[in-house]
Scaffold this motif. Structure first.
Motif, PDB file in Angstrom:
ATOM      1  N   ALA A  74     129.419 -54.062  -0.442  1.00  0.00           N
ATOM      2  CA  ALA A  74     129.406 -53.354  -0.126  1.00  0.00           C
ATOM      3  C   ALA A  74     129.640 -52.185  -1.251  1.00  0.00           C
ATOM      4  N   ASN A  75     130.739 -52.452  -1.816  1.00  0.00           N
ATOM      5  CA  ASN A  75     131.364 -52.219  -3.402  1.00  0.00           C
ATOM      6  C   ASN A  75     130.615 -52.214  -4.478  1.00  0.00           C
ATOM      7  N   MET A  76     129.537 -52.997  -4.794  1.00  0.00           N
ATOM      8  CA  MET A  76     128.309 -54.144  -5.275  1.00  0.00           C
ATOM      9  C   MET A  76     126.880 -52.661  -5.560  1.00  0.00           C
ATOM     10  N   ALA A  77     126.657 -51.747  -4.031  1.00  0.00           N
ATOM     11  CA  ALA A  77     125.486 -51.343  -4.226  1.00  0.00           C
ATOM     12  C   ALA A  77     126.015 -50.368  -4.857  1.00  0.00           C
ATOM     13  N   PRO A  78     124.219 -50.205  -5.439  1.00  0.00           N
ATOM     14  CA  PRO A  78     124.231 -48.820  -6.043  1.00  0.00           C
ATOM     15  C   PRO A  78     124.721 -47.632  -4.995  1.00  0.00           C
ATOM     16  N   ARG A  79     125.360 -46.496  -5.843  1.00  0.00           N
ATOM     17  CA  ARG A  79     125.241 -45.379  -5.103  1.00  0.00           C
ATOM     18  C   ARG A  79     123.986 -44.709  -5.523  1.00  0.00           C
ATOM     19  N   MET A  80     123.721 -43.811  -3.962  1.00  0.00           N
ATOM     20  CA  MET A  80     122.341 -42.975  -4.333  1.00  0.00           C
ATOM     21  C   MET A  80     122.987 -41.056  -4.358  1.00  0.00           C
ATOM     22  N   THR A  81     121.622 -40.666  -4.500  1.00  0.00           N
ATOM     23  CA  THR A  81     120.965 -39.475  -4.754  1.00  0.00           C
ATOM     24  C   THR A  81     121.179 -39.303  -3.444  1.00  0.00           C
ATOM     25  N   PRO A  82     121.196 -37.864  -3.427  1.00  0.00           N
ATOM     26  CA  PRO A  82     121.662 -36.891  -2.453  1.00  0.00           C
ATOM     27  C   PRO A  82     120.179 -36.628  -1.761  1.00  0.00           C
ATOM     28  N   PHE A  83     118.980 -37.592  -2.909  1.00  0.00           N
ATOM     29  CA  PHE A  83     117.657 -37.226  -2.091  1.00  0.00           C
ATOM     30  C   PHE A  83     117.952 -38.255  -1.122  1.00  0.00           C
ATOM     31  N   GLU A  84     118.214 -39.479  -1.363  1.00  0.00           N
ATOM     32  CA  GLU A  84     118.082 -40.622  -1.477  1.00  0.00           C
ATOM     33  C   GLU A  84     119.134 -40.604   0.131  1.00  0.00           C
ATOM     34  N   GLN A  85     119.931 -40.186  -0.086  1.00  0.00           N
ATOM     35  CA  GLN A  85     121.062 -39.583   1.393  1.00  0.00           C
ATOM     36  C   GLN A  85     120.792 -39.003   1.769  1.00  0.00           C
ATOM     37  N   SER A  86     119.841 -37.897   1.873  1.00  0.00           N
ATOM     38  CA  SER A  86     119.335 -36.944   3.089  1.00  0.00           C
ATOM     39  C   SER A  86     117.760 -37.925   3.431  1.00  0.00           C
ATOM     40  N   GLN A  87     117.271 -38.379   2.514  1.00  0.00           N
ATOM     41  CA  GLN A  87     116.413 -39.634   3.942  1.00  0.00           C
ATOM     42  C   GLN A  87     116.445 -40.947   4.139  1.00  0.00           C
ATOM     43  N   LEU A  88     118.116 -40.999   3.937  1.00  0.00           N
ATOM     44  CA  LEU A  88     118.776 -42.373   4.826  1.00  0.00           C
ATOM     45  C   LEU A  88     119.127 -41.312   5.877  1.00  0.00           C
ATOM     46  N   ASP A  89     119.182 -40.196   6.180  1.00  0.00           N
ATOM     47  CA  ASP A  89     120.393 -39.291   6.908  1.00  0.00           C
ATOM     48  C   ASP A  89     119.222 -39.187   8.065  1.00  0.00           C
ATOM     49  N   LYS A  90     117.415 -38.947   7.490  1.00  0.00           N
ATOM     50  CA  LYS A  90     117.096 -38.510   7.782  1.00  0.00           C
ATOM     51  C   LYS A  90     116.373 -39.576   9.488  1.00  0.00           C
ATOM     52  N   ALA A  91     116.048 -41.262   8.346  1.00  0.00           N
ATOM     53  CA  ALA A  91     115.515 -42.386   8.813  1.00  0.00           C
ATOM     54  C   ALA A  91     116.575 -42.628   9.966  1.00  0.00           C
ATOM     55  N   CYS A  92     118.179 -41.969   9.628  1.00  0.00           N
ATOM     56  CA  CYS A  92     118.766 -42.551  10.675  1.00  0.00           C
ATOM     57  C   CYS A  92     118.446 -41.562  12.072  1.00  0.00           C
ATOM     58  N   GLN A  93     118.199 -40.469  12.112  1.00  0.00           N
ATOM     59  CA  GLN A  93     118.594 -39.707  13.028  1.00  0.00           C
ATOM     60  C   GLN A  93     116.936 -40.082  13.838  1.00  0.00           C
ATOM     61  N   GLU A  94     116.118 -40.799  13.271  1.00  0.00           N
ATOM     62  CA  GLU A  94     114.660 -40.754  14.049  1.00  0.00           C
ATOM     63  C   GLU A  94     115.025 -41.923  14.415  1.00  0.00           C
ATOM     64  N   LEU A  95     115.437 -42.686  13.780  1.00  0.00           N
ATOM     65  CA  LEU A  95     116.301 -44.258  14.376  1.00  0.00           C
ATOM     66  C   LEU A  95     116.725 -43.997  15.996  1.00  0.00           C
ATOM     67  N   ASP A  96     117.360 -43.308  16.288  1.00  0.00           N
ATOM     68  CA  ASP A  96     119.261 -42.787  17.286  1.00  0.00           C
ATOM     69  C   ASP A  96     117.168 -42.074  17.582  1.00  0.00           C
ATOM     70  N   ARG A  97     116.747 -41.290  17.837  1.00  0.00           N
ATOM     71  CA  ARG A  97     115.873 -40.543  18.737  1.00  0.00           C
ATOM     72  C   ARG A  97     114.760 -41.837  19.146  1.00  0.00           C
ATOM     73  N   TYR A  98     114.146 -42.638  17.676  1.00  0.00           N
ATOM     74  CA  TYR A  98     113.184 -43.675  19.173  1.00  0.00           C
ATOM     75  C   TYR A  98     113.702 -45.012  19.866  1.00  0.00           C
ATOM     76  N   THR A  99     115.094 -44.924  19.460  1.00  0.00           N
ATOM     77  CA  THR A  99     116.021 -45.611  20.517  1.00  0.00           C
ATOM     78  C   THR A  99     116.116 -45.026  22.067  1.00  0.00           C
ATOM     79  N   THR A 100     116.533 -43.165  21.819  1.00  0.00           N
ATOM     80  CA  THR A 100     116.287 -42.619  23.034  1.00  0.00           C
ATOM     81  C   THR A 100     115.330 -42.956  23.767  1.00  0.00           C
ATOM     82  N   LEU A 101     114.400 -42.625  23.185  1.00  0.00           N
ATOM     83  CA  LEU A 101     113.124 -42.906  23.326  1.00  0.00           C
ATOM     84  C   LEU A 101     112.454 -44.258  24.433  1.00  0.00           C
ATOM     85  N   VAL A 102     113.319 -45.070  23.297  1.00  0.00           N
ATOM     86  CA  VAL A 102     112.367 -46.371  24.445  1.00  0.00           C
ATOM     87  C   VAL A 102     113.480 -46.461  24.981  1.00  0.00           C
TER      88      VAL A 102
END
Length: 182
Positions: A74-102
Motif C-alpha cells: 500500500a505504501n509502495m503504490a504510486p500516488r494518483m492524480t485527481p483525474f485518476e482518482q475521479s476515474q477510480l471513484d466512477k468505476a467504484c460507483q459503477e461497480l456498486d450499481r452493477y452489483t446492486t443490479l445483479v
C-alpha cells in the motif's frame, strides 16, 4: 550336631535378609517405575502445551507477515492524480450499481423459479386429478365415441320421424281425397 545347626541358621538368616532386601528393592523399583510413568505423562502434557503455543505463535507470525506485506504494498503504490482518482471513484460507483443490479436480478430469478416450481406442482396435481397425462386424449376419444353413438341414434330417430312424416302426408292425402268425395 549343634555345629551343623548353626551354619544352617546363618544361611536361613542370610536368605531371609536377602528376601527382605529383594522385597525392598522390588518396592523401590515399582515406585521408580510409577514415578517414571508419571514424569513421562507430565512431560508429554507439557510438550503438547508447548507445541500448541508454538502453533499459535506461528499462525500469529504468518498473520503479521501478511499484514506487513499488505502495508508495504500500500505504501509502495504510486500516488494518483485527481483525474485518476475521479476515474477510480466512477468505476467504484459503477461497480456498486452493477452489483446492486445483479443482486436485484438474482432476487427476481429466485422469485420466478419459485413461481415456476409452484405452477409445475399445480399442473401435475391437476393432471393427477384429471386422471393422468393421457386424460385429455382419453376424454376426447370417449367424447368422440359418445358423439358417434348419439349421431347413430339421431339418424335412426330422424329416419323414423321422416317415415312418420311421410305416413302422415299419405294419410292427409287420403283424408283430403275422402273429403273431396263427399
Amino acid at each position: 550336631m549343634n555345629g551343623k545347626n548353626r551354619p544352617i541358621d546363618k544361611n536361613d538368616d542370610q536368605s531371609e535378609d536377602a528376601d527382605a532386601d529383594a522385597e525392598v528393592l522390588r518396592k523401590e523399583y515399582r515406585n521408580m517405575q510409577a514415578n517414571r510413568n508419571a514424569f513421562a505423562h507430565e512431560s508429554e502434557m507439557v510438550l503438547r502445551r508447548q507445541q500448541l503455543t508454538i502453533e499459535k505463535l506461528r499462525s500469529k507470525n504468518e498473520s503479521l507477515k501478511e499484514n506487513v506485506a499488505i502495508l508495504e504494498t500500500a505504501n509502495m503504490a504510486p500516488r494518483m492524480t485527481p483525474f485518476e482518482q475521479s476515474q477510480l471513484d466512477k468505476a467504484c460507483q459503477e461497480l456498486d450499481r452493477y452489483t446492486t443490479l445483479v443482486e436485484s436480478e438474482k432476487t427476481k430469478r429466485a422469485a420466478i423459479e419459485k413461481e415456476i416450481s409452484s405452477l409445475r406442482d399445480h399442473i401435475s396435481k391437476r393432471r393427477r386429478e384429471m386422471g393422468g397425462i393421457n386424460a385429455v386424449a382419453e376424454n376426447r376419444s370417449l367424447l368422440q365415441k359418445q358423439v358417434k353413438v348419439r349421431e347413430g341414434k339421431l339418424d335412426q330417430i330422424l329416419l323414423k320421424f321422416n317415415k312418420s312424416v311421410a305416413r302422415n302426408k299419405q294419410l292427409r292425402e287420403e283424408i283430403d281425397d275422402l273429403r273431396g268425395e263427399r
